[in-house]
Design a protein around this motif. Structure first.
Motif, PDB file in Angstrom:
ATOM      1  N   PHE A 144       1.880  -0.148  -3.153  1.00  0.00           N
ATOM      2  CA  PHE A 144       2.726   0.657  -2.272  1.00  0.00           C
ATOM      3  C   PHE A 144       4.167   0.174  -2.360  1.00  0.00           C
ATOM      4  O   PHE A 144       4.452  -1.013  -2.276  1.00  0.00           O
ATOM      5  CB  PHE A 144       2.221   0.553  -0.826  1.00  0.00           C
ATOM      6  N   ASN A 145       5.106   1.112  -2.535  1.00  0.00           N
ATOM      7  CA  ASN A 145       6.536   0.817  -2.626  1.00  0.00           C
ATOM      8  C   ASN A 145       7.254   1.666  -1.577  1.00  0.00           C
ATOM      9  O   ASN A 145       7.350   2.887  -1.727  1.00  0.00           O
ATOM     10  CB  ASN A 145       7.048   1.137  -4.035  1.00  0.00           C
ATOM     11  N   ALA A 146       7.741   1.040  -0.544  1.00  0.00           N
ATOM     12  CA  ALA A 146       8.381   1.766   0.558  1.00  0.00           C
ATOM     13  C   ALA A 146       9.673   2.454   0.141  1.00  0.00           C
ATOM     14  O   ALA A 146      10.168   3.325   0.851  1.00  0.00           O
ATOM     15  CB  ALA A 146       8.652   0.821   1.719  1.00  0.00           C
ATOM     16  N   ASP A 147      10.229   2.089  -1.020  1.00  0.00           N
ATOM     17  CA  ASP A 147      11.459   2.731  -1.487  1.00  0.00           C
ATOM     18  C   ASP A 147      11.206   4.130  -2.042  1.00  0.00           C
ATOM     19  O   ASP A 147      12.126   4.933  -2.142  1.00  0.00           O
ATOM     20  CB  ASP A 147      12.123   1.876  -2.571  1.00  0.00           C
ATOM     21  N   GLU A 148       9.947   4.412  -2.422  1.00  0.00           N
ATOM     22  CA  GLU A 148       9.628   5.713  -3.003  1.00  0.00           C
ATOM     23  C   GLU A 148       8.519   6.443  -2.260  1.00  0.00           C
ATOM     24  O   GLU A 148       8.271   7.616  -2.529  1.00  0.00           O
ATOM     25  CB  GLU A 148       9.209   5.543  -4.469  1.00  0.00           C
ATOM     26  N   MET A 149       7.837   5.740  -1.371  1.00  0.00           N
ATOM     27  CA  MET A 149       6.650   6.312  -0.739  1.00  0.00           C
ATOM     28  C   MET A 149       6.700   6.179   0.779  1.00  0.00           C
ATOM     29  O   MET A 149       7.383   5.321   1.312  1.00  0.00           O
ATOM     30  CB  MET A 149       5.399   5.591  -1.247  1.00  0.00           C
ATOM     31  N   GLU A 150       5.898   7.028   1.386  1.00  0.00           N
ATOM     32  CA  GLU A 150       5.736   7.002   2.832  1.00  0.00           C
ATOM     33  C   GLU A 150       4.232   6.988   3.110  1.00  0.00           C
ATOM     34  O   GLU A 150       3.518   7.908   2.690  1.00  0.00           O
ATOM     35  CB  GLU A 150       6.387   8.256   3.424  1.00  0.00           C
ATOM     36  N   ALA A 151       3.740   5.930   3.720  1.00  0.00           N
ATOM     37  CA  ALA A 151       2.304   5.825   4.018  1.00  0.00           C
ATOM     38  C   ALA A 151       1.997   6.659   5.247  1.00  0.00           C
ATOM     39  O   ALA A 151       2.549   6.438   6.318  1.00  0.00           O
ATOM     40  CB  ALA A 151       1.909   4.380   4.234  1.00  0.00           C
ATOM     41  N   GLY A 164      -3.071  -2.548   0.006  1.00  0.00           N
ATOM     42  CA  GLY A 164      -1.703  -2.143  -0.297  1.00  0.00           C
ATOM     43  C   GLY A 164      -1.581  -1.323  -1.576  1.00  0.00           C
ATOM     44  O   GLY A 164      -0.485  -1.138  -2.106  1.00  0.00           O
ATOM     45  N   TYR A 183      10.198  11.678  -0.562  1.00  0.00           N
ATOM     46  CA  TYR A 183       9.270  10.549  -0.609  1.00  0.00           C
ATOM     47  C   TYR A 183       7.838  11.064  -0.764  1.00  0.00           C
ATOM     48  O   TYR A 183       7.467  12.071  -0.146  1.00  0.00           O
ATOM     49  CB  TYR A 183       9.385   9.701   0.663  1.00  0.00           C
ATOM     50  N   GLN A 185       4.107  11.185   0.058  1.00  0.00           N
ATOM     51  CA  GLN A 185       3.278  10.849   1.218  1.00  0.00           C
ATOM     52  C   GLN A 185       1.921  10.442   0.680  1.00  0.00           C
ATOM     53  O   GLN A 185       1.243  11.224  -0.005  1.00  0.00           O
ATOM     54  CB  GLN A 185       3.165  12.033   2.153  1.00  0.00           C
TER      55      GLN A 185
END
Length: 190
Positions: A144-151, A164, A183, A185
């Motif tokens: 998981f990369n918060a710069d490109e994704m939204e969990a 993760g 982003y 999801q």
């Protein structure tokens, strides 16, 4: 006689610039005409120095204004280009839901002819995105990369899975260069 001698000395001074340089002038006191000439010369020199100082100051100001204008021109040019790119990105971002709906329609379509038509439209859509330099963010199986994704959801990790890791993409993400336009999801393992 003395007055006549003085007049002759003054006449000799008139013929040369200063009494000190005159061969005929042997008096120790300067001629009466020498003082106004020196004053006039000093005054002219002061005026010349003032004019040169003004010219130098005007030249410095001109250079400063010219440099400031060049910086302003470059800055506004860059701002206009940036606004143009942001406008293009906004238009492309508005198309993302259309692509999502085309993919959903393609997945739900049972008729083969309709499927082919939707597939052609979807390929054209992806070609437009590619022409704009837009890339899909497909992080399935990656960390998981918060710069490109939204969990949007977390699910327990199964045996042998790390936590993760992106398990599933709910909504595709898109980026153009380093800038994320939308982003992704995702569902992430815990």
């Amino acid at each position: 006689m003395k007055r006549e001698e003085t007049c002759q000395q003054e006449e000799a001074c008139k013929q040369t610039e200063t009494c000190a340089q005159a061969e005929n002038c042997k008096q120790e006191e300067p001629c009466k005409q020498e003082e106004p000439k020196k004053k006039k010369c000093n005054k002219k020199q002061a005026e010349l120095d003032a004019a040169l100082a003004d010219a130098a100051e005007s030249k410095r100001k001109w250079y400063a204004v010219t440099a400031e204008y060049e910086n302003y021109r470059r800055r506004t040019q860059n701002q206009a280009a940036q606004r143009y790119l942001e406008g293009r990105n906004d238009v492309v971002s508005a198309l993302f839901p259309v692509g999502d709906n085309l993919e959903r329609a393609l997945a739900a379509c049972a008729d083969e002819n309709t499927r082919q038509g939707l597939d052609m439209v979807l390929k054209a859509y992806k070609k437009v995105l590619e022409g704009e330099g837009v890339e899909e963010i497909d992080p399935v199986g990656q960390a998981f990369n918060a710069d490109e994704m939204e969990a949007i959801m977390a699910m327990p990790a199964q045996e042998g899975e790390e936590s993760g890791i992106v398990k599933q993409v709910y909504v595709k993400g898109y980026k153009k260069g380093d800038k994320v336009l939308r982003y992704a999801q995702v569902i992430v393992t815990q």
